[in-house]
Design a protein around this motif. Structure first.
Motif, mmCIF file in Angstrom:
data_model
loop_
_atom_site.group_PDB
_atom_site.id
_atom_site.type_symbol
_atom_site.label_atom_id
_atom_site.label_comp_id
_atom_site.label_asym_id
_atom_site.label_seq_id
_atom_site.Cartn_x
_atom_site.Cartn_y
_atom_site.Cartn_z
ATOM 1 N N VAL A 14 0.820 -1.207 0.000
ATOM 2 C CA VAL A 14 0.000 0.000 0.000
ATOM 3 C C VAL A 14 0.855 1.258 0.000
ATOM 4 N N TRP A 15 1.878 1.289 0.850
ATOM 5 C CA TRP A 15 2.658 2.513 1.039
ATOM 6 C C TRP A 15 3.830 2.621 0.063
ATOM 7 N N ARG A 16 4.315 1.504 -0.399
ATOM 8 C CA ARG A 16 5.391 1.482 -1.389
ATOM 9 C C ARG A 16 4.975 0.579 -2.549
ATOM 10 N N PRO A 17 3.922 0.955 -3.228
ATOM 11 C CA PRO A 17 3.331 0.041 -4.213
ATOM 12 C C PRO A 17 4.170 -0.099 -5.469
ATOM 13 N N THR A 18 4.013 -1.228 -6.088
ATOM 14 C CA THR A 18 4.517 -1.472 -7.435
ATOM 15 C C THR A 18 3.299 -1.682 -8.327
ATOM 16 N N SER A 21 1.648 -4.930 -7.228
ATOM 17 C CA SER A 21 0.917 -4.913 -5.955
ATOM 18 C C SER A 21 -0.374 -4.107 -6.072
ATOM 19 N N LEU A 22 -0.338 -3.036 -6.855
ATOM 20 C CA LEU A 22 -1.565 -2.267 -7.059
ATOM 21 C C LEU A 22 -2.601 -3.103 -7.797
ATOM 22 N N ARG A 23 -2.154 -3.874 -8.769
ATOM 23 C CA ARG A 23 -3.108 -4.708 -9.516
ATOM 24 C C ARG A 23 -3.696 -5.793 -8.615
ATOM 25 N N LEU A 24 -2.886 -6.320 -7.694
ATOM 26 C CA LEU A 24 -3.401 -7.312 -6.750
ATOM 27 C C LEU A 24 -4.446 -6.688 -5.831
ATOM 28 N N LEU A 25 -4.194 -5.487 -5.356
ATOM 29 C CA LEU A 25 -5.172 -4.799 -4.519
ATOM 30 C C LEU A 25 -6.461 -4.529 -5.304
ATOM 31 N N ALA A 26 -6.303 -4.152 -6.572
ATOM 32 C CA ALA A 26 -7.476 -3.920 -7.408
ATOM 33 C C ALA A 26 -8.286 -5.201 -7.574
ATOM 34 N N LEU A 27 -7.604 -6.337 -7.704
ATOM 35 C CA LEU A 27 -8.301 -7.623 -7.813
ATOM 36 C C LEU A 27 -9.076 -7.923 -6.532
ATOM 37 N N LEU A 28 -8.496 -7.581 -5.385
ATOM 38 C CA LEU A 28 -9.210 -7.777 -4.121
ATOM 39 C C LEU A 28 -10.489 -6.940 -4.098
ATOM 40 N N GLY A 29 -10.418 -5.743 -4.684
ATOM 41 C CA GLY A 29 -11.617 -4.926 -4.783
ATOM 42 C C GLY A 29 -12.684 -5.580 -5.651
ATOM 43 N N PHE A 97 -6.950 3.184 -3.066
ATOM 44 C CA PHE A 97 -6.797 4.606 -3.365
ATOM 45 C C PHE A 97 -5.446 5.129 -2.875
ATOM 46 N N ILE A 98 -5.060 4.735 -1.661
ATOM 47 C CA ILE A 98 -3.756 5.169 -1.131
ATOM 48 C C ILE A 98 -2.625 4.633 -2.003
ATOM 49 N N ALA A 99 -2.728 3.371 -2.393
ATOM 50 C CA ALA A 99 -1.686 2.783 -3.233
ATOM 51 C C ALA A 99 -1.600 3.495 -4.579
ATOM 52 N N ALA A 100 -2.741 3.841 -5.157
ATOM 53 C CA ALA A 100 -2.724 4.553 -6.434
ATOM 54 C C ALA A 100 -2.084 5.932 -6.286
ATOM 55 N N LEU A 101 -2.308 6.586 -5.152
ATOM 56 C CA LEU A 101 -1.680 7.885 -4.907
ATOM 57 C C LEU A 101 -0.177 7.761 -4.712
ATOM 58 N N ARG A 102 0.243 6.667 -4.104
ATOM 59 C CA ARG A 102 1.658 6.495 -3.773
ATOM 60 C C ARG A 102 2.479 5.924 -4.925
ATOM 61 N N ALA A 315 7.120 4.071 -4.087
ATOM 62 C CA ALA A 315 7.137 5.448 -3.615
ATOM 63 C C ALA A 315 8.162 5.612 -2.505
ATOM 64 N N GLY A 316 8.907 6.685 -2.548
ATOM 65 C CA GLY A 316 9.908 6.946 -1.530
ATOM 66 C C GLY A 316 11.278 6.424 -1.870
ATOM 67 N N ALA A 317 11.390 5.633 -2.929
ATOM 68 C CA ALA A 317 12.700 5.110 -3.303
ATOM 69 C C ALA A 317 13.583 6.235 -3.836
ATOM 70 N N VAL A 318 14.867 6.125 -3.592
ATOM 71 C CA VAL A 318 15.816 7.146 -4.036
ATOM 72 C C VAL A 318 16.338 6.762 -5.407
ATOM 73 N N ARG A 319 16.181 7.642 -6.351
ATOM 74 C CA ARG A 319 16.668 7.367 -7.702
ATOM 75 C C ARG A 319 18.185 7.525 -7.771
#
Length: 324
Positions: A14-18, A21-29, A97-102, A315-319
């Motif tokens: 959720v907080w550092r989505p790929t 992982s976002l697609r898996l969360l969407a499937l849960l929805g 929603f949080i994952a999509a924002l992040r 999200a939050g990773a250093v490039r």
């Protein structure tokens, strides 16, 4: 090394989505909203629609079920359980929603699709209150059911879009086949609406004292059946056109899946009609309706592609600095 703690993995999804992982969360929805259709069916067939006679509280003085002289404890538990599942679906929607924002880079259409999910659950909760306050009027019950297929549009769209890129849509089928696919999706929606009329006319409307539509049950069942067979015939036409025009294998597979679900739905429908509409088959038929709707939506998405998923870091990773 990846952290084996399940809670940590959920937090990172959720907080550092790929994109995965976002697609898996969407499937849960998707699964959650399909599941709530099934539990709503259980509320109907067990006559638990007024198990909690008040809203938002279960009874006049309690948020949770308590002994009540006019309502059986089992009915109260079933209705309250369905309400709690709504909160679970809402929680999944908020996490999506949080994952999509992040997600980085942020994809605006995914954020909008994700935002629609918790907003729609709030709308469904309000309509659920109207259902209770109107003592299960069939029109409000029908609307309460139809909100879930409407919400599934956003859920399925997010699930599909999270697995593809943001390139301009490239058509994989001709305009005729795409038009037929959209028409098939619309026909499926009409079958769902007709099904709510059958339920509101028949014996399983949620409570033995609730109102029913004043239609003849055989007439509305016949209309529902005809619409279902029209949808099956249209599916066969789409399948034949797909093979004739050399449509992609993915499209052909999704047509076959939809046809299989439709035939299974038809079998369940006829068996339940010939056996006096037994409660377990009603719930199974409602779950099948959700699966059929999801299959129809996925078919439309198979008519085009939008390139590979954009490479993204959590999200939050250093490039790493780029060389000059």
């Amino acid at each position: 090394m990846a952290d084996g703690n399940p809670l940590t993995r959920v937090r990172d999804a959720v907080w550092r989505p790929t994109p995965a992982s976002l697609r898996l969360l969407a499937l849960l929805g998707v699964l959650g909203n399909a599941g709530i259709i099934g539990t709503g069916g259980a509320v109907r067939v067990t006559e638990s629609g007024l198990g909690c006679p008040e809203w938002p509280k279960c009874t006049g003085d309690s948020l949770v079920p308590t002994p009540h002289p006019e309502h059986h404890a089992v009915n109260m538990a079933i209705e309250f359980g369905n309400r709690m599942l709504t909160f679970l679906v809402l929680a999944v929607g908020l996490l999506v929603f949080i994952a999509a924002l992040r997600l980085r880079p942020r994809r605006r259409d995914l954020v909008l699709l994700a935002a629609a999910q918790p907003a729609s659950v709030f709308a469904q909760a309000i309509i659920g209150g109207i259902v209770v306050l109107t003592e299960l009027h069939p029109a409000s019950v029908s609307l309460h059911f139809l909100v879930s297929p409407a919400l599934l549009i956003f859920c399925v769209a997010l699930w599909m879009r999270a697995g593809e890129g943001d390139a301009p849509p490239r058509r994989l089928t001709g305009p005729v086949l795409r038009g037929l696919s959209v028409a098939l999706c619309a026909a499926t929606a009409v079958v769902l609406v007709a099904g709510t009329v059958v339920t509101g006319t028949g014996p399983h409307a949620g409570d033995s004292e609730s109102r029913r539509y004043g239609f003849n049950i055989e007439d509305v069942t016949r209309v529902h059946s005809v619409l279902a067979w029209v949808t099956v015939a249209l599916t066969v036409v789409v399948l034949a056109a797909a093979y004739r025009t050399g449509a992609p294998a993915l499209f052909r597979r999704r047509v076959l899946v939809l046809l299989a679900v439709e035939l299974a739905q038809g079998l369940i429908g006829y068996v339940q009609y010939l056996n006096g509409v037994p409660a377990p088959l009603v719930v199974l038929h409602m779950l099948g309706a959700a699966v059929m709707w999801i299959a129809a939506l996925r078919l439309v998405f198979a008519t085009r592609e939008r390139g590979p998923v954009p490479a993204a870091a959590p999200a939050g990773a250093v490039r790493e600095p780029q060389p000059a």
